[in-house]
Scaffold this motif. Structure first.
Motif: not given
Length: 130
Positions: A4-15, A26-43
């Motif tokens: 298992d890997a879970y994505a954690v992120y610092h912030a969510k933005h909208r263009s 252009r349509q507005q789009e959501a995107f995440l910044s500073e994304v990392n993948f972590v294990s369930k134990f880290a969470l």
């Protein structure tokens, strides 16, 4: 390997939707910044508050990690309880590290010995999972 890997992120933005001359808007789009993948134990060890609910560890009252297939998995529940207790010890280590500047040399030495053991257990859990 099916881990298992879970994505954690610092912030969510909208263009901002933009219009250029001669082009479609252009349509507005959501995107995440500073994304990392972590294990369930880290969470469980570094995320929100974990607690045991029936046959699962629940973090922050919404993220559920099943520890056994039914309510009778005593060995798995014991492991979950130990993991949650380790989280409490790790929280104590972090707090003590922050306030150790006010401790005597002898207190700092005792804290360092206690912290070393706890941190080694955390390292082993995360290394085995990674």
């Amino acid at each position: 390997e099916g881990r298992d890997a879970y994505a954690v992120y610092h912030a969510k933005h909208r263009s901002v939707g933009a219009v250029s001359p001669g082009r479609e808007q252009r349509q507005q789009e959501a995107f995440l910044s500073e994304v990392n993948f972590v294990s369930k134990f880290a969470l469980i060890l570094f995320g929100g508050r974990p607690r045991l609910v029936k046959n699962a560890i629940v973090v922050d009252n919404w993220l559920k990690f099943k520890v056994c297939d039914n309510d009778d998995g005593e060995k798995e529940k014991t492991n979950a309880i130990i993991l949650i207790a380790l989280r409490g010890l790790l929280d104590d280590v972090i707090v003590e590290h922050v306030v150790k500047t006010f401790a005597t040399a002898e207190e700092k030495s005792r804290m360092a010995q206690r912290h070393e053991k706890i941190i080694e257990v955390v390292r082993r859990i995360l290394a085995d999972e990674g």
